[in-house]
Design an enzyme around this catalytic site. Structure first.
Site, PDB file in Angstrom:
ATOM      1  N   HIS A 191      35.252  39.920  41.782  1.00 43.45           N
ATOM      2  CA  HIS A 191      36.009  40.728  40.744  1.00 43.45           C
ATOM      3  C   HIS A 191      34.916  41.757  40.404  1.00 43.45           C
ATOM      4  O   HIS A 191      35.358  42.752  39.877  1.00 43.45           O
ATOM      5  CB  HIS A 191      36.567  39.844  39.643  1.00 43.45           C
ATOM      6  CG  HIS A 191      37.824  38.882  40.354  1.00 43.45           C
ATOM      7  ND1 HIS A 191      37.548  37.693  40.692  1.00 43.45           N
ATOM      8  CD2 HIS A 191      39.122  39.579  40.754  1.00 43.45           C
ATOM      9  CE1 HIS A 191      38.879  37.584  41.262  1.00 43.45           C
ATOM     10  NE2 HIS A 191      39.583  38.682  41.388  1.00 43.45           N
ATOM     11  N   GLU A 435      48.601  34.675  48.239  1.00 42.48           N
ATOM     12  CA  GLU A 435      47.242  34.409  48.292  1.00 42.48           C
ATOM     13  C   GLU A 435      46.915  33.279  48.716  1.00 42.48           C
ATOM     14  O   GLU A 435      45.803  33.059  48.987  1.00 42.48           O
ATOM     15  CB  GLU A 435      46.691  34.709  46.678  1.00 42.48           C
ATOM     16  CG  GLU A 435      47.020  36.111  46.229  1.00 42.48           C
ATOM     17  CD  GLU A 435      46.714  36.107  44.776  1.00 42.48           C
ATOM     18  OE1 GLU A 435      45.713  36.936  44.621  1.00 42.48           O
ATOM     19  OE2 GLU A 435      47.235  35.650  43.898  1.00 42.48           O
ATOM     20  N   ASP A 459      42.343  36.675  48.188  1.00 41.64           N
ATOM     21  CA  ASP A 459      42.387  35.360  47.988  1.00 41.64           C
ATOM     22  C   ASP A 459      42.748  34.765  49.170  1.00 41.64           C
ATOM     23  O   ASP A 459      42.434  33.576  49.400  1.00 41.64           O
ATOM     24  CB  ASP A 459      43.062  34.848  46.611  1.00 41.64           C
ATOM     25  CG  ASP A 459      42.255  34.960  45.284  1.00 41.64           C
ATOM     26  OD1 ASP A 459      41.152  34.505  45.451  1.00 41.64           O
ATOM     27  OD2 ASP A 459      42.892  35.576  44.468  1.00 41.64           O
ATOM     28  N   CYS A 506      47.850  44.321  48.658  1.00 41.88           N
ATOM     29  CA  CYS A 506      47.335  44.839  47.547  1.00 41.88           C
ATOM     30  C   CYS A 506      46.031  44.417  47.464  1.00 41.88           C
ATOM     31  O   CYS A 506      45.250  44.800  46.537  1.00 41.88           O
ATOM     32  CB  CYS A 506      48.059  44.465  46.288  1.00 41.88           C
ATOM     33  SG  CYS A 506      48.178  42.983  45.672  1.00 41.88           S
TER      34      CYS A 506
HETATM   35  C1  PEP Z   1      43.774  39.523  45.954  1.00 37.53           C
HETATM   36  O1  PEP Z   1      43.447  38.290  45.725  1.00 37.53           O
HETATM   37  O2  PEP Z   1      43.901  40.021  46.955  1.00 37.53           O
HETATM   38  C2  PEP Z   1      44.114  40.239  44.766  1.00 37.53           C
HETATM   39  C3  PEP Z   1      44.581  41.396  44.952  1.00 37.53           C
HETATM   40  O3  PEP Z   1      43.833  39.276  43.329  1.00 37.53           O
HETATM   41  P1  PEP Z   1      42.684  39.370  42.681  1.00 37.53           P
HETATM   42  O4  PEP Z   1      41.613  40.317  43.487  1.00 37.53           O
HETATM   43  O5  PEP Z   1      42.763  39.812  41.352  1.00 37.53           O
HETATM   44  O6  PEP Z   1      42.328  38.182  43.034  1.00 37.53           O
HETATM   45 MG    MG Z   2      44.032  37.103  43.778  1.00 40.95          MG
END
Ligand code: PEP
Ligand code: MG
Length: 582
Positions: A191, A435, A459, A506
């Site tokens: 993150h 995910e 994920d 995404c």
């Molecule tokens: C993902 O897991 O691809 C996602 C977009 O969510 P995050 O990166 O916030 O876990």
């Molecule tokens: Mg995620």
């Protein structure tokens, strides 16, 4: 000059002075000071000691007032250590006689004391060794001028070097003064890395030992394209990078100037390019870059930035800002994805981590375990939905029962709002993140119960390949191009098509232009990405036809290894858009 390779996580090059953030366990290199600087260095050491004694005295008073005298006594013991003339004398002797830097002299002296105490084996004495480490940490923090709070007091542009930055620390980096950052640990989709993209700060993670080997003020080149940090570069390298950065700026300017061009392929198929955001302020920027809406609003950053729970009005206000930038286009608000590595530092008590936090009480599970927080958020989303095309999305759904519970909570909130006479919209699309591998496997079942899917590859890769997305030790196993991941995406795209459920990608995969032909070839027509890459994605889309994309996808699906898939896609991108290939 020396170069440290790492993982490039946020594109761009920064050149500037290093600002080294301390780590819990400082590792102090053996450094010397010049003979004529000895007196000044001793003064610097004494100032640090004075500041630390004052800080300990403040803590002693605070602890005594709030907890009782016996707790204040803990700090009194620290004070006694700090004021010990023998200890001070030994440190100063090393600075004066051996020309050690105060940092090195201090860790030498305190380290020796601590070792003696620890070797005595007596529990009480071992505790005293911990007091010594604590004192060392405090003093080093002052000496190195690297206390974390100081980040917020920066007045000159710097490149931050740290062991690690938590998502909340990254979220609060003063953008004006942080030219770029590098961390010793971290992964491609951690993150912290994602936030670097949001802040448009070049960043490299997983560079290994760097904090102890670089001093504040050293000149550093942070290469967020190739993933390297160059310390103390020579003139030739500096000149090359300056020239390269200028060229890259020109390409970026050219791409941004195309923002009003439609995002469609050469054979006129529209591809919706949306933005992933963490902060409401980013929505307007997404619009400027030509985004077709917000495909992922990571609302947990409201908590990570402010470090506390949010009220309904605070949620509402943040969402209103985002919707006002896109009143006629979709705004997908993802409910809180807290837990795991996304824990506000002031609220750790809410999130018992356990040994495997990524498999623990996180994300939608946490929301369902704390309905009052979840309902507060859902109320705000339903209210703000009156202002635009707001959609709600649940993160990390792993089973139908979880999805149903989340949807039923949403219905309960609608009933509450209705009963209370609060204005809200019922006309809200409800979607879920894909995910966890259980979802692609059962995509048809899920498709019957949602309005849209959004594939979170970050994920999905982590859980499919069993690779912690933030752990540099396993970074080489974290491969977006793995055939298993491509199959999963295909399964979801096919189920979405069959059941009339739109699918977006995404995760960070859609922020990498080389994956665009593959994703379009698999049937996707919606991508949501880090805002600043939207112009590059559009450039790629506009250089492709769908049959071409399908041929690329077909070829990629035949390859057996992630490495080959990525090389193939990189070569294809080079042919399509040579400017974008790195
Ligand atoms: C993902 O897991 O691809 C996602 C977009 O969510 P995050 O990166 O916030 O876990
Ligand atoms: Mg995620």
């Amino acid at each position: 000059m020396h170069t440290k390779p790492g993982i490039a996580v946020s594109s761009g090059v920064a050149i500037g002075q290093a600002f080294v953030l301390g780590v819990e366990d400082f590792r102090i290199p053996k450094r010397f000071v010049s003979v004529d600087a000895v007196d000044a260095e001793i003064v610097r050491f004494r100032c640090a000691l004075e500041n630390v004694c004052r800080e300990i005295a403040d803590n002693e008073k605070l602890a005594s007032d709030q907890l009782g005298k016996q707790y204040g006594a803990i700090f009194a013991a620290h004070q006694q250590l700090a004021r010990d003339p023998k200890l001070q004398g030994e440190v100063e002797a090393l600075i004066r006689d051996k020309n050690y830097s105060p940092e090195f002299a201090l860790s030498r002296v305190l380290g020796q004391y601590a070792q003696v105490l620890q070797n005595l084996g007596d529990l009480y004495k071992a505790d005293r060794a911990i007091d010594l480490f604590d004192l060392e940490k405090r003093l080093l923090a002052y000496l190195l001028g690297e206390r974390r709070e100081e980040l917020s007091h920066l007045t000159v542009p710097v490149i931050v070097l740290a062991h690690d930055l938590t998502p909340s620390e990254t979220a609060t980096l003063p953008r004006k003064f942080v030219l770029g950052f590098a961390t010793e640990v971290g992964g491609y989709t951690s993150h912290t890395a994602i936030l670097a993209g949001a802040l448009e700060i070049p960043a490299v993670v997983a560079v290994g030992d760097i904090v102890a080997n670089v001093s504040g003020g050293d000149i550093v080149i942070l290469d967020g394209i190739h993933g390297r940090v160059i310390v103390d570069p020579d003139e030739e390298t500096l000149a090359d990078y300056r020239e390269w950065a200028q060229r890259a700026r020109k390409v970026a300017q050219r791409l941004v100037s195309f923002r009003s061009f439609p995002s469609e392929t050469m054979d006129h198929v529209r591809v919706q390019l949306m933005g992933n955001i963490e902060f409401p302020e980013e929505a307007a920027h997404c619009r400027e870059l030509g985004a077709d809406g917000i495909g992922l609003y990571r609302t947990e950053f409201l908590y990570l930035e402010s470090n506390r729970e949010q009220t309904e009005e605070e949620h509402y206000e943040a969402y209103r800002k985002v919707v006002s930038a896109f009143p006629d286009q979709p705004v997908v608000i993802r409910t809180l994805d807290l837990g795991s590595d996304k824990v506000p530092s002031a609220m750790p008590q809410f999130y018992p981590q356990g040994a495997n936090p990524e498999l623990g009480l996180r994300s939608i599970r946490l929301s369902l375990a704390d309905l009052s927080q979840f309902k507060t958020q859902l109320r705000a989303i339903l209210r703000v939905a009156l202002l635009g095309d707001v959609r709600v999305m649940f993160p990390l759904i792993s089973s139908l029962i979880e999805l149903r519970q989340a949807k039923s909570t949403l219905s309960d909130v609608m009933e509450d709002l209705e009963d209370q006479g609060v204005a809200f919209s019922r006309d809200v699309q409800v979607g879920m993140m894909v995910e966890v591998p259980s979802v692609p496997l059962l995509a048809a079942d899920f498709a019957r119960e949602v309005d849209f899917f959004s594939i979170g590859t970050n994920d999905l890769i982590q859980y499919t390949l069993a690779v912690d997305r933030s752990n540099p030790a396993v970074a080489k196993f974290y491969n977006s191009g793995d055939p298993a991941i491509l199959r999963m995406i295909q399964m979801v795209a096919d189920a979405g098509k069959k059941h009339g459920v739109p699918v977006t990608v995404c995760g960070q995969m859609s922020s990498d232009p080389k994956f665009v032909p593959l994703l379009l070839g698999l049937g996707l027509r919606q991508l949501s990405a880090t805002p600043h890459v939207i112009p590059e994605l559009k450039e790629t889309v506009r250089h492709l036809t769908i049959p071409q994309a399908e041929a690329i996808a077909e070829q990629a699906m035949k390859l057996e290894l992630a490495r080959d898939v990525e090389t193939f896609l990189r070569e294809e991108l080079k042919k399509l858009c040579p400017d974008l290939a790195t």
